[in-house]
Design a protein around this motif. Structure first.
Motif, short mmCIF file in Angstrom:
data_model
loop_
_atom_site.label_atom_id
_atom_site.label_comp_id
_atom_site.label_asym_id
_atom_site.label_seq_id
_atom_site.Cartn_x
_atom_site.Cartn_y
_atom_site.Cartn_z
N THR A 1 -2.92 3.81 -2.54
CA THR A 1 -4.25 3.94 -1.94
C THR A 1 -5.08 2.66 -1.99
OG1 THR A 1 -5.22 4.76 -4.01
CG2 THR A 1 -4.34 6.40 -2.48
N ALA A 2 -4.76 1.77 -2.91
CA ALA A 2 -5.52 0.53 -3.06
C ALA A 2 -4.70 -0.64 -2.51
CB ALA A 2 -5.88 0.31 -4.53
N SER A 3 -5.20 -1.83 -2.71
CA SER A 3 -4.49 -3.03 -2.25
C SER A 3 -3.22 -3.23 -3.06
CB SER A 3 -5.38 -4.26 -2.40
OG SER A 3 -5.64 -4.52 -3.77
N ASP A 4 -2.31 -4.04 -2.53
CA ASP A 4 -1.07 -4.32 -3.24
C ASP A 4 -1.34 -4.92 -4.62
OD1 ASP A 4 0.47 -3.36 -1.20
OD2 ASP A 4 0.94 -5.33 -0.35
N ALA A 5 -2.32 -5.82 -4.69
CA ALA A 5 -2.64 -6.48 -5.95
C ALA A 5 -3.10 -5.48 -7.00
CB ALA A 5 -3.71 -7.55 -5.74
N VAL B 1 0.37 8.60 -13.34
CA VAL B 1 -0.19 9.33 -12.21
C VAL B 1 -1.28 8.48 -11.54
CG1 VAL B 1 -1.49 11.36 -11.48
CG2 VAL B 1 0.31 11.58 -13.20
N VAL B 2 -2.15 7.89 -12.35
CA VAL B 2 -3.23 7.04 -11.82
C VAL B 2 -2.65 5.78 -11.18
CG1 VAL B 2 -5.28 5.70 -12.43
CG2 VAL B 2 -4.85 7.89 -13.55
N ALA B 3 -1.67 5.15 -11.84
CA ALA B 3 -1.09 3.91 -11.34
C ALA B 3 -0.40 4.10 -9.99
CB ALA B 3 -0.11 3.34 -12.36
N VAL B 4 0.37 5.17 -9.87
CA VAL B 4 1.06 5.44 -8.60
C VAL B 4 0.05 5.75 -7.50
CG1 VAL B 4 2.60 7.05 -7.42
CG2 VAL B 4 3.20 6.20 -9.69
N THR B 5 -1.00 6.48 -7.83
CA THR B 5 -2.05 6.76 -6.85
C THR B 5 -2.68 5.48 -6.34
OG1 THR B 5 -2.53 8.90 -7.90
CG2 THR B 5 -4.22 7.98 -6.45
N LEU B 6 -2.98 4.56 -7.26
CA LEU B 6 -3.56 3.28 -6.86
C LEU B 6 -2.59 2.45 -6.05
CD1 LEU B 6 -5.45 2.27 -10.14
CD2 LEU B 6 -6.45 3.00 -7.96
N ARG B 7 -1.31 2.56 -6.38
CA ARG B 7 -0.29 1.77 -5.65
C ARG B 7 -0.27 2.14 -4.18
NH1 ARG B 7 1.91 -1.44 -3.42
NH2 ARG B 7 3.96 -2.40 -3.73
N VAL C 1 -0.05 -3.18 -8.03
CA VAL C 1 0.89 -3.87 -8.92
C VAL C 1 0.28 -4.04 -10.31
CG1 VAL C 1 2.08 -6.05 -9.35
CG2 VAL C 1 2.13 -5.03 -7.06
N ALA C 2 -1.01 -4.40 -10.35
CA ALA C 2 -1.69 -4.56 -11.64
C ALA C 2 -1.71 -3.25 -12.42
CB ALA C 2 -3.11 -5.08 -11.43
N ALA C 3 -1.94 -2.15 -11.72
CA ALA C 3 -1.98 -0.83 -12.37
C ALA C 3 -0.62 -0.46 -12.95
CB ALA C 3 -2.44 0.23 -11.37
N LEU C 4 0.44 -0.71 -12.19
CA LEU C 4 1.79 -0.40 -12.68
C LEU C 4 2.20 -1.30 -13.85
CD1 LEU C 4 3.61 0.28 -9.29
CD2 LEU C 4 3.11 1.95 -11.09
N THR C 5 1.77 -2.57 -13.79
CA THR C 5 2.06 -3.49 -14.90
C THR C 5 1.35 -3.03 -16.17
OG1 THR C 5 2.32 -5.34 -13.34
CG2 THR C 5 1.96 -5.89 -15.67
N ALA C 6 0.08 -2.63 -16.00
CA ALA C 6 -0.68 -2.13 -17.16
C ALA C 6 -0.03 -0.87 -17.72
CB ALA C 6 -2.13 -1.85 -16.74
#
Length: 201
Positions: free
Chosen positions: A157-161, A149-155, A164-169
């Motif tokens: 709302t935040a920068s691409d980098a 949920v957090v990773a998709v939100t960041l994907r 992508v880092a959030a989804l990888t984590a």
């Protein structure tokens, strides 16, 4: 090969793929889906990610097989979600040079969104259902769903980098799931306890 090894490999693979292919960029194709990645590199990356998701599906399937009732049902939902996102990855690779405003890209993004929701529901549901049984995979699944949920939100709302880092984590958490699955599989009484617990409810 033992299923937990497949799941661990699936958890690590996106990190390795990103490190090896993520830096292959091009100035051409601005305004297309793959930009700034080179289209062939993007295709290879997406195929690799699809493989990683497919490996993780095996973990959900085994969890469903070793569970009963709600836990088994939710684990199957998680497997479906991972299979859906694997299909989206292949699709993403095939439309690498498509304009961002094309309808197919909108449809693809909806597919990613729906598959994420299915994964969250399946993972969190299975995690909660398995907690009362003392299953070692319960906490990893619960965390996997909540972190997604957090990773998709960041994907979005935040920068691409950052996204992508959030989804990888997030995907690295499947290493934890795989190791927990190893413990669960090695316990000959785990399935018996789970079945007994369901029978007393």
């Amino acid at each position: 090969m033992r299923v937990w090894i497949l799941v661990v490999a699936g958890g690590v693979l996106p990190l390795l793929l990103g490190a090896s292919l993520g830096s292959i960029t091009t100035d051409a194709g601005e305004g297309t889906w793959a930009h700034p990645m080179e289209p062939t590199a993007h295709l290879l990356l997406m195929l690799g990610l699809a493989l990683a998701h497919a490996l993780v599906v095996a973990g959900y399937v085994v969890t469903a097989q070793r569970s009963s009732g709600a836990a088994a049902a939710y684990a199957k939902v998680g497997a479906l979600g991972m299979a859906m996102v694997a299909i989206c990855e292949v699709w993403s690779g095939l439309v690498a040079e498509t304009d961002l405003d094309a309808p197919v890209i909108t449809t693809l993004e909806i597919g990613y969104g729906l598959s994420s929701v299915v994964i969250v529901v399946g993972s969190v549901g299975a995690g909660l259902a398995l907690r009362s049984d003392g299953s070692p995979v319960a906490l990893p699944l619960l965390v996997i769903g909540l972190v997604l949920v957090v990773a998709v939100t960041l994907r979005f709302t935040a920068s691409d980098a950052v996204g992508v880092a959030a989804l990888t984590a997030w995907h690295l958490l499947y290493v934890w799931f795989g190791l927990a699955l190893r413990r669960d599989t090695a316990d000959p009484n785990a399935h018996r306890r789970r079945s007994t617990s369901v029978g007393h409810r």
